[in-house]
Design an enzyme around this catalytic site. Structure first.
Site, PDB file in Angstrom:
ATOM      1  CB  SER A 168     -12.958   4.279  -1.996  1.00 23.03           C
ATOM      2  OG  SER A 168     -12.142   4.376  -0.847  1.00 23.03           O
ATOM      3  CB  THR A 226      -6.797  -0.641   4.658  1.00 23.64           C
ATOM      4  OG1 THR A 226      -6.952  -1.384   3.447  1.00 23.64           O
ATOM      5  CG2 THR A 226      -6.335  -1.588   5.755  1.00 23.64           C
ATOM      6  CG  ASP A 263      -5.129   6.345 -10.325  1.00 22.51           C
ATOM      7  OD1 ASP A 263      -3.924   6.522 -10.048  1.00 22.51           O
ATOM      8  OD2 ASP A 263      -5.806   5.434  -9.838  1.00 22.51           O
TER       9      ASP A 263
END
Length: 532
Positions: free
Chosen positions: A226, A230, A283
């Site tokens: 991605s 975070t 996934d």
């Protein structure tokens, strides 16, 4: 996560151990092998010839009283490693804790005890709890090669695990590392299954619930596929790679942290498996459940709010699929005694305006500052998730959490808590009003009039990565239009920021193939299915 093996925990070689190993000079080979220990021997090395080593076999390297397992690569170029040297990759060298030239020995590694169980799973058999414990222990101890890891990932992909096997895998992954105990009855966490760019709600939820008094030790991952994780976004504001003891002190003082989880040794087998799952884009539901829940239990969480976004380009595409995943999460959570609240949210488009570490940090701080220009979708989603966590407190009546969270945010208490956490972790210079963005940029504009009918999460995220995110924190995509917005020909849909001309070119080429935006009629906007 690579681990240094304890001599007392690893079976020793037979009594002729010293006859089967030879001393070589250790050489640091500056290659990042991504969570895999790799050793390098020259093809003409006497040890390589005498021991009968083969390329990609597992070897045991000993130096400075430590031992690691590594995958052997055979070298023909003496400039990489000489005949009297043993090369090791970057991660392996750091684990051994020595200097270049230190004496080291290498020997054949004993085969992983669980290979038989792995072969049975490849054949489609159902495995027992002991089988999974044995496999995961060997994975955590780095006894599996990348080929064997890949075989395990594929053998447990999709519907190859029943729900009890998912529980066995989760429990085994927890047991593979340390398990934290905060000595409190209520330890909360929030997690999203991923796939939605800009979804930085954790950086808002954590200071809100900590300001309410709940304990929320948030250890997060870095981005792999991605444009930002975070930890990547938090690193714009503060240091995230801190010794675990320091993080524990921060949590005890401020009731929370926002840090990278790599230093805590939580569910280390999961980190090893991720190193092959992500390149394969695998996934599966079972592996996802085991990965997420094992990390939460290992971190000492007692209550978890889980965000499952659904949308045409999200990980989960339909409500029936979301409900199936929810039931699997709930089954395993009950077995491991974790209180779980699953929330199904809107995953039709990115959350917030920025995609990339710097832009996402800007959005987070604007929400915390109650800035009029803050993205309302990010604010509202964070408040609802924080409200659900606050309602884990038995003193809070169900349905009151949102109002409590909103009051904490509006009053500035969440901002004060975030500032305290940032200061404790080591603040970085950041001005959310004037963030440092990549100086090279271009805008993508609408080629027809209408409304924004769809936004492809995957394509927009890909463009941000091609622009340099997350490695280049100033790079990314700044969105100007969201679903349902009216646009005319020439209106800017978003701006791409980059710091290097090559990145800008790659991003521009991707936009030329597909902008990720579809312009249509109001009736073309997909319906939203949420459970708030």
């Amino acid at each position: 996560m690579n681990q240094v093996l304890d001599d007392s925990l690893v079976p020793h070689e037979p009594s002729n151990d010293h006859a089967n190993t030879s001393k070589l000079a250790l050489r640091r080979v500056a290659i990042d092998t991504y969570r895999e220990n790799v050793a390098y021997l020259h093809r003409d090395c006497a040890v390589y010839r005498a021991e009968g080593f083969q390329a990609l076999s597992k070897v045991e390297v000993r130096a400075n009283g430590r031992r690691i397992l590594a995958t052997l690569n055979v070298v023909d170029d003496p400039s990489i490693v000489g005949c009297d040297e043993l090369g090791v990759s970057e991660d392996a060298f750091l684990q051994l804790g020595v200097v270049d030239g230190h004496t080291a020995s290498v020997s054949q590694a004993e085969p992983a005890e669980s290979i038989g169980a792995l072969h049975r799973k490849i054949a489609g058999e159902r495995l027992s709890q002991d089988d999974f414990r044995s496999i995961v222990r060997d994975i955590a101890d780095l006894r599996y090669s990348k080929i064997e890891l890949t075989a395990f990932v594929i053998a447990t992909n999709r519907d190859e695990l029943d729900r009890e096997e998912v529980y066995f895998l989760t429990e085994a992954m927890v047991a593979s590392g340390r398990k934290l105990d905060w000595h409190e009855p209520l330890v909360v966490d929030k997690h999203c299954i991923g796939g939605i760019p800009g979804n930085r709600t954790s950086m808002l939820v954590v200071p809100i619930v900590a300001a309410h008094g709940l304990l929320c030790p948030k250890t997060s991952s870095r981005a792999i596929t991605s444009p930002a994780g975070t930890a990547d976004t938090m690193e714009v504001l503060a240091k995230v790679e801190l010794p675990f003891d320091a993080l524990a002190d921060i949590v005890r003082e401020h009731r929370a942290c926002l840090a990278w989880g790599g230093t805590a040794n939580l569910s280390p087998a999961d980190d090893v498996l991720i190193s092959v799952e992500r390149p394969l884009a695998v996934d599966s539901p079972g592996q996802m459940v085991a990965s997420i829940l094992s990390k939460k239990i290992a971190a000492g969480s007692t209550h978890l709010v889980l965000d499952i976004p659904i949308g045409p380009t999200a990980k989960v595409r339909s409500m029936p699929e979301a409900q199936r995943l929810r039931r699997l999460f709930e089954y395993v959570a009950r077995r491991i005694h974790l209180s779980l609240d699953v929330v199904i949210t809107d995953g039709r488009q990115p959350v917030g305006n920025g995609i990339g570490p710097m832009l996402e940090a800007r959005d987070v701080m604007r929400v915390l500052e109650n800035d009029p220009g803050a993205p309302n979708d990010l604010r509202q989603k964070a408040l609802r998730l924080a409200g659900r966590l606050i309602e884990c407190n038995p003193d809070v009546r169900g349905g009151d959490g949102f109002a409590i969270a909103r009051d904490i945010l509006d009053s500035g208490r969440a901002l004060a808590k975030m500032n305290a956490i940032v200061a404790a972790q080591g603040a970085e210079a950041f001005d959310y009003n004037n963030p440092t963005l990549g100086t090279l940029s271009f805008e993508v504009c609408a080629t027809e009039s209408g409304v924004v009918a769809s936004i492809d999460n995957l394509q927009v995220a890909r463009i941000a990565r091609l622009a340099g995110a997350p490695k280049v924190v100033e790079a990314g995509v700044d969105l100007f239009r969201k679903l349902g917005d009216t646009v005319a020909v020439g209106d800017a849909l978003y701006r791409v920021h980059a710091s290097f001309q090559s990145d800008l070119t790659f991003a521009r080429q991707a936009c030329a193939k597909s902008t990720g935006y579809t312009i249509g009629a109001p009736g073309d906007v997909p319906h939203v299915f949420v459970e708030f």
